[in-house]
Design a protein around this motif. Structure first.
Motif, mmCIF file in Angstrom:
data_model
loop_
_atom_site.group_PDB
_atom_site.id
_atom_site.type_symbol
_atom_site.label_atom_id
_atom_site.label_comp_id
_atom_site.label_asym_id
_atom_site.label_seq_id
_atom_site.Cartn_x
_atom_site.Cartn_y
_atom_site.Cartn_z
ATOM 1 N N ASN A 336 21.949 29.037 -48.296
ATOM 2 C CA ASN A 336 21.560 28.605 -46.942
ATOM 3 C C ASN A 336 20.102 28.910 -46.610
ATOM 4 N N GLY A 337 19.255 28.782 -47.607
ATOM 5 C CA GLY A 337 17.828 28.995 -47.364
ATOM 6 C C GLY A 337 17.458 30.468 -47.238
ATOM 7 N N ALA A 338 18.430 31.378 -47.429
ATOM 8 C CA ALA A 338 18.133 32.813 -47.289
ATOM 9 C C ALA A 338 17.225 33.285 -48.417
ATOM 10 N N LEU A 339 17.188 32.507 -49.492
ATOM 11 C CA LEU A 339 16.398 32.921 -50.637
ATOM 12 C C LEU A 339 15.497 31.765 -51.053
ATOM 13 N N ALA A 340 14.362 31.656 -50.398
ATOM 14 C CA ALA A 340 13.521 30.495 -50.666
ATOM 15 C C ALA A 340 12.277 30.875 -51.450
ATOM 16 N N ASP A 341 12.043 32.173 -51.669
ATOM 17 C CA ASP A 341 10.799 32.588 -52.306
ATOM 18 C C ASP A 341 11.086 33.249 -53.655
ATOM 19 N N ALA A 342 10.712 32.543 -54.729
ATOM 20 C CA ALA A 342 10.998 33.046 -56.071
ATOM 21 C C ALA A 342 10.204 34.314 -56.377
ATOM 22 N N ALA A 343 9.070 34.522 -55.698
ATOM 23 C CA ALA A 343 8.282 35.743 -55.936
ATOM 24 C C ALA A 343 9.060 36.968 -55.449
ATOM 25 N N VAL A 344 9.796 36.806 -54.352
ATOM 26 C CA VAL A 344 10.626 37.908 -53.844
ATOM 27 C C VAL A 344 11.740 38.203 -54.851
ATOM 28 N N LEU A 345 12.365 37.133 -55.330
ATOM 29 C CA LEU A 345 13.426 37.310 -56.322
ATOM 30 C C LEU A 345 12.884 37.950 -57.605
ATOM 31 N N ALA A 346 11.639 37.591 -57.982
ATOM 32 C CA ALA A 346 11.056 38.132 -59.219
ATOM 33 C C ALA A 346 10.944 39.652 -59.143
ATOM 34 N N ARG A 347 10.570 40.168 -57.959
ATOM 35 C CA ARG A 347 10.446 41.628 -57.817
ATOM 36 C C ARG A 347 11.826 42.290 -57.909
ATOM 37 N N GLN A 348 12.785 41.699 -57.260
ATOM 38 C CA GLN A 348 14.156 42.210 -57.300
ATOM 39 C C GLN A 348 14.703 42.138 -58.743
ATOM 40 N N ALA A 349 14.340 41.076 -59.438
ATOM 41 C CA ALA A 349 14.818 40.881 -60.811
ATOM 42 C C ALA A 349 14.246 41.958 -61.737
#
Ligand SMILES: Cc1ncc(COP(=O)(O)O)c(C=O)c1O
Length: 401
Positions: A336-349
């Motif tokens: 639902n658009g809660a995760l739209a920024d891959a850079a944020v996910l990259a840090r979490q990853a």
């Protein structure tokens, strides 16, 4: 230090910055664009390099012609003939990787302020290299079938570009392949508007299920007058060894002549030893077996990553399964658009021990922050399973699930 003003147009790549984090122990990396070193044909290359020293060491270790070592040019011409491109040995030059061909194209053709159309997304080093020469880059949109030719025509008319740069087959990073009909259309546009088309093709031989459509240059036979508007860049990097640094450029004679002149200012010629080794290797006829081997391994890895992505990330993402090459190009479209920024996910990853490259830096204009690139080339199947599972955990954490 007072650096040249041309450096104002380029910066250290965001990807290089990310790579600094990859030293963390136990990290599974889908970030690089490297082929798997375990697949290098070490025996074949050992024989080829030993023969280079045994047969004519004075030649293999001496300065050589800037255009390239003639027997290698003949082997490459033969290799291209197998791919439907008719080229004489002196119709191509050997370059130090296809990266140097791209640099020579920039050096010989791009003046500050010139418009150049690239795909959005495209190869990051090309963005940097063309910008170094002052190109004003315009981004043409790409879908699952490669560049949108309707948009490309509109942009050609609007910007009258110096050249159009395409990676039509298993694109980096898009993984997309331009379909045959669009390839013909690109050739027609080249003729209609007198536009130079640069076809960068380091991945075309890395196909899995069936061969991709013939290259734009191969199809130029069907479109009268198109060949003179085409430049083709090839490379042994992804199929044999990037450390050899063997690439080539096919194009109009006057462009090759200017490129040879400019190459003389930088490396005089591509390593003679590497060229003799590559020529010996191609002459042994091992290449078809080598290609079959790498295709089979990467196809398996592609399948494993495909299944794992569907299982672990499900409807949070969309992607098209690549038919070859090294990359999945993924969009974070779900949650639902809660995760739209891959850079944020990259840090979490990275926290979860898995790395990938966010897609935004691959866009010359209008970056799409929801995209990311995953390479399936270097991790084995078990690591791919584990890495995508970790990515699923990172994703759920990012959206607070
Ligand atoms: C699209 C594309 N072009 C060119 C290159 C440069 O390859 P090389 O200089 O090793 O031939 C790469 C390498 O990643 C690439 O992905």
């Amino acid at each position: 230090m007072q650096f040249a003003s041309r450096l104002d147009n380029v910066s250290t790549s965001a990807i290089r910055e990310l790579f600094k984090l990859l030293g963390k122990p136990g990290i599974i990396s889908f970030a690089g664009g490297f082929p798997d070193a375990a697949l290098f044909d070490v025996d074949g290359l050992r024989e080829a390099s030993e023969a280079a020293l045994a047969e004519n060491p004075g030649l293999a270790l001496q300065y050589g012609a800037t255009e390239g070592f003639d027997p290698l040019r003949a082997q490459i011409a033969h290799f291209m003939d197998g791919k439907g491109v008719d080229v004489a040995p002196d119709g191509l030059i050997v370059t130090t990787g296809s990266q140097q061909a791209l640099d020579l194209i920039g050096k010989t053709l791009i003046s500050p302020g010139d418009k150049v159309i690239v795909e959005g997304p495209t190869f990051l080093a090309t963005i940097q290299c063309f910008r170094l020469y002052g190109a004003d880059l315009v981004s043409a949109p790409v879908d699952g079938e490669g560049v949108r030719v309707d948009e490309l025509e509109r942009l050609i008319v609007q910007h009258k570009p110096k050249l159009v740069y395409l990676i039509p087959t298993f694109g980096n990073p898009s993984g997309a392949t331009l379909n045959a009909e669009r390839r013909r259309r690109v050739l027609e546009l080249a003729v209609k508007y007198g536009t130079l088309i640069v076809e960068d093709d380091p991945y075309g031989d890395l196909y899995f299920d069936k061969a991709p459509p013939p290259s734009i240059m191969a199809l130029s036979k069907d479109v009268p007058g198109s060949r003179e508007h085409l430049v083709y860049c090839g490379s042994l990097s992804k199929v044999l060894s990037p450390g050899l640094r063997i690439g080539w450029m096919i194009g109009p004679a006057e462009l090759l002549a200017k490129s040879v002149m400019c190459k003389q200012f930088s490396d005089a010629h591509t390593s003679t030893f590497a060229q003799v080794t590559a020529a010996n290797y191609l002459a042994t006829g091992r290449m078809p077996d080598t290609l079959a081997k790498v295709r089979a391994v990467y196809a398996k890895r592609r399948d494993v990553m495909d299944a794992a992505l569907r299982r672990e990330l499900g409807d949070a993402i969309t992607f098209t399964r690549p038919d070859g090459g090294l990359f999945f190009w993924v969009s974070l479209t779900g949650a639902n658009g809660a995760l739209a920024d891959a850079a944020v996910l990259a840090r979490q990853a990275i926290e979860q021990g898995v790395a990938f490259v966010p897609g935004a830096p691959f866009f010359a204009e209008n970056p799409d922050n929801s995209t990311l690139r995953l390479s399936f080339a270097t991790a084995d199947e078990a690591k791919i399973e584990d890495g995508i599972r970790r990515l699923g955990v990172a994703l759920r954490q990012s959206v607070g699930g």
